[in-house]
Design a protein around this motif. Structure first.
Motif, mmCIF file in Angstrom:
data_model
loop_
_atom_site.group_PDB
_atom_site.id
_atom_site.type_symbol
_atom_site.label_atom_id
_atom_site.label_comp_id
_atom_site.label_asym_id
_atom_site.label_seq_id
_atom_site.Cartn_x
_atom_site.Cartn_y
_atom_site.Cartn_z
ATOM 1 N N MET A 1 0.896 -1.184 0.264
ATOM 2 C CA MET A 1 -0.098 0.091 -0.006
ATOM 3 C C MET A 1 1.126 1.208 -0.107
ATOM 4 S SD MET A 1 -2.779 -1.239 2.859
ATOM 5 C CE MET A 1 -1.819 -1.806 4.016
ATOM 6 N N PRO A 2 1.144 1.852 -1.336
ATOM 7 C CA PRO A 2 1.982 2.874 -1.269
ATOM 8 C C PRO A 2 1.446 4.124 -0.226
ATOM 9 C CG PRO A 2 0.722 2.795 -3.427
ATOM 10 C CD PRO A 2 0.287 1.509 -2.388
ATOM 11 N N GLY A 3 2.566 4.613 0.227
ATOM 12 C CA GLY A 3 2.102 5.907 1.167
ATOM 13 C C GLY A 3 1.544 5.509 2.449
ATOM 14 N N ASP A 4 1.696 4.123 2.809
ATOM 15 C CA ASP A 4 1.348 3.407 4.041
ATOM 16 C C ASP A 4 1.927 3.844 4.996
ATOM 17 O OD1 ASP A 4 0.646 2.040 6.288
ATOM 18 O OD2 ASP A 4 1.126 -0.032 5.379
ATOM 19 N N LYS A 5 1.411 4.705 5.701
ATOM 20 C CA LYS A 5 2.398 5.510 6.874
ATOM 21 C C LYS A 5 3.239 4.409 7.748
ATOM 22 C CE LYS A 5 -0.362 5.343 11.347
ATOM 23 N NZ LYS A 5 -0.759 6.228 12.158
ATOM 24 N N ASN A 6 2.740 3.108 7.570
ATOM 25 C CA ASN A 6 3.609 2.126 8.514
ATOM 26 C C ASN A 6 4.721 1.572 7.674
ATOM 27 O OD1 ASN A 6 2.683 2.223 10.496
ATOM 28 N ND2 ASN A 6 1.197 0.437 10.626
ATOM 29 N N GLU A 7 5.059 2.046 6.390
ATOM 30 C CA GLU A 7 6.009 1.639 5.261
ATOM 31 C C GLU A 7 7.294 2.111 5.953
ATOM 32 O OE1 GLU A 7 6.598 2.114 0.815
ATOM 33 O OE2 GLU A 7 4.576 2.607 1.387
ATOM 34 N N ILE A 8 7.888 1.192 6.589
ATOM 35 C CA ILE A 8 9.254 1.461 7.121
ATOM 36 C C ILE A 8 10.572 0.668 6.370
ATOM 37 C CG2 ILE A 8 10.803 1.154 9.228
ATOM 38 C CD1 ILE A 8 8.181 0.968 10.749
ATOM 39 N N ASP A 9 11.509 1.231 5.922
ATOM 40 C CA ASP A 9 12.504 0.650 5.315
ATOM 41 C C ASP A 9 13.447 0.034 6.243
ATOM 42 O OD1 ASP A 9 14.868 -0.019 3.992
ATOM 43 O OD2 ASP A 9 14.607 1.459 2.544
ATOM 44 N N PHE A 10 13.246 -1.320 6.719
ATOM 45 C CA PHE A 10 13.765 -1.791 7.810
ATOM 46 C C PHE A 10 15.265 -1.718 7.362
ATOM 47 C CE2 PHE A 10 10.438 -2.382 10.295
ATOM 48 C CZ PHE A 10 9.411 -2.973 9.673
ATOM 49 N N ASP A 11 15.915 -2.097 6.108
ATOM 50 C CA ASP A 11 17.342 -1.977 6.044
ATOM 51 C C ASP A 11 17.991 -0.808 6.506
ATOM 52 O OD1 ASP A 11 17.106 -4.739 5.002
ATOM 53 O OD2 ASP A 11 16.838 -4.089 2.850
ATOM 54 N N ILE A 12 16.991 0.361 6.103
ATOM 55 C CA ILE A 12 17.846 1.790 6.649
ATOM 56 C C ILE A 12 17.751 1.725 8.238
ATOM 57 C CG2 ILE A 12 17.323 4.176 6.623
ATOM 58 C CD1 ILE A 12 16.631 3.894 3.507
ATOM 59 N N GLU A 13 16.561 1.300 8.611
ATOM 60 C CA GLU A 13 16.510 1.283 10.166
ATOM 61 C C GLU A 13 17.796 0.483 10.883
ATOM 62 O OE1 GLU A 13 14.664 3.648 11.447
ATOM 63 O OE2 GLU A 13 14.200 4.352 9.588
ATOM 64 N N LEU A 14 17.836 -0.618 10.373
ATOM 65 C CA LEU A 14 18.857 -1.620 10.821
ATOM 66 C C LEU A 14 20.371 -1.153 10.689
ATOM 67 C CD1 LEU A 14 17.083 -4.917 10.308
ATOM 68 C CD2 LEU A 14 17.572 -3.893 12.399
ATOM 69 N N ASP A 15 20.351 -0.496 9.585
ATOM 70 C CA ASP A 15 21.863 0.181 9.255
ATOM 71 C C ASP A 15 21.981 1.438 10.395
ATOM 72 O OD1 ASP A 15 24.087 0.399 7.695
ATOM 73 O OD2 ASP A 15 23.514 2.195 7.292
ATOM 74 N N LYS A 16 21.031 2.355 10.568
ATOM 75 C CA LYS A 16 21.065 3.111 11.694
ATOM 76 C C LYS A 16 21.575 2.530 12.944
ATOM 77 C CE LYS A 16 17.430 6.277 9.897
ATOM 78 N NZ LYS A 16 15.930 6.776 10.238
ATOM 79 N N LEU A 17 20.831 1.562 13.074
ATOM 80 C CA LEU A 17 20.911 0.984 14.585
ATOM 81 C C LEU A 17 22.426 0.469 14.758
ATOM 82 C CD1 LEU A 17 19.972 -0.154 17.496
ATOM 83 C CD2 LEU A 17 19.214 -2.304 16.235
ATOM 84 N N ALA A 18 22.821 -0.287 13.625
ATOM 85 C CA ALA A 18 24.401 -0.977 13.661
ATOM 86 C C ALA A 18 25.131 0.258 13.767
ATOM 87 C CB ALA A 18 24.246 -1.845 12.010
ATOM 88 N N LYS A 19 24.957 1.372 12.861
ATOM 89 C CA LYS A 19 25.976 2.466 13.162
ATOM 90 C C LYS A 19 26.218 3.048 14.615
ATOM 91 C CE LYS A 19 26.607 4.021 8.345
ATOM 92 N NZ LYS A 19 25.545 3.329 7.583
ATOM 93 N N ARG A 20 24.924 3.159 15.306
ATOM 94 C CA ARG A 20 24.842 3.661 16.392
ATOM 95 C C ARG A 20 25.717 2.799 17.242
ATOM 96 N NH1 ARG A 20 24.766 7.902 19.743
ATOM 97 N NH2 ARG A 20 23.306 8.007 21.276
ATOM 98 N N ILE A 21 25.353 1.709 17.333
ATOM 99 C CA ILE A 21 26.109 0.716 18.312
ATOM 100 C C ILE A 21 27.565 0.686 18.066
ATOM 101 C CG2 ILE A 21 26.295 -1.935 18.867
ATOM 102 C CD1 ILE A 21 23.381 -2.130 18.069
ATOM 103 N N LYS A 22 27.982 0.606 16.783
ATOM 104 C CA LYS A 22 29.314 0.606 16.544
ATOM 105 C C LYS A 22 30.200 1.886 16.816
ATOM 106 C CE LYS A 22 32.828 -0.537 12.978
ATOM 107 N NZ LYS A 22 32.924 -0.966 11.656
ATOM 108 N N SER A 23 29.742 2.961 16.644
ATOM 109 C CA SER A 23 30.176 4.318 17.152
ATOM 110 C C SER A 23 30.281 4.362 18.409
ATOM 111 C CB SER A 23 29.241 5.208 16.379
ATOM 112 O OG SER A 23 28.057 5.491 16.919
ATOM 113 N N LEU A 24 29.454 4.070 19.288
ATOM 114 C CA LEU A 24 29.343 4.192 20.602
ATOM 115 C C LEU A 24 30.479 2.967 21.222
ATOM 116 C CD1 LEU A 24 25.597 4.443 21.360
ATOM 117 C CD2 LEU A 24 27.397 5.988 21.855
ATOM 118 N N ARG A 25 30.491 1.872 20.565
ATOM 119 C CA ARG A 25 31.570 0.794 21.170
ATOM 120 C C ARG A 25 32.950 1.378 20.929
ATOM 121 N NH1 ARG A 25 35.039 -1.897 17.480
ATOM 122 N NH2 ARG A 25 33.352 -2.342 16.261
ATOM 123 N N VAL A 26 33.242 1.835 19.611
ATOM 124 C CA VAL A 26 34.422 2.725 19.310
ATOM 125 C C VAL A 26 34.612 3.714 20.216
ATOM 126 C CG1 VAL A 26 35.742 3.775 17.679
ATOM 127 C CG2 VAL A 26 34.610 1.893 17.127
#
Lengths: 81, 81
Positions: free
Chosen positions: B1-26
């Protein structure tokens, strides 16, 4: 390992999460969690478990946060410390 | 459903999470994620996956956040919007 800094009481943490989700859902005017879940394309049975303190995947939590019209930082700004 | 407000790009969100975890670990001075995971009683192979963008359970994420000496609100205050 007593005093192990990683010692987390997951029941308490999941209860905090459940309470936060439920309070925000009610604050959005949804007295029924089932209607809220249905209108946001989230499985109603599963959603009911999240409000009862079941663990869930990060991506699923993001769906709930989005359905509450919040960003992760807004969602976690209260109720978790 | 285009424009469905629940449309989340999980790859992007998981990438943000990965970057946050890594940057804080470093930022905590750990050049090796394996040493960080070992010292915090987190499975090294699994932890490596979290820094690469794998999905994880909320309770597991709490273990990582705790190992970074942060609260959930501190952890999510940056990098997710």
């Amino acid at each position: 390992m007593p005093g192990d800094k990683n010692e987390i009481d997951f029941d308490i943490e999941l209860d905090k999460l459940a309470k936060r989700i439920k309070s925000l859902r009610v604050a959005k005017g949804y007295t029924s969690y089932e209607v809220f879940a249905f209108e946001n394309s989230i499985n109603r049975v599963q959603y009911g478990r999240y409000e009862k303190g079941n663990d869930l995947r990060y991506t699923t939590l993001l769906k709930v946060i989005k359905a509450l019209d919040m960003t992760p930082s807004e969602f976690f700004s209260e109720g978790f410390d």
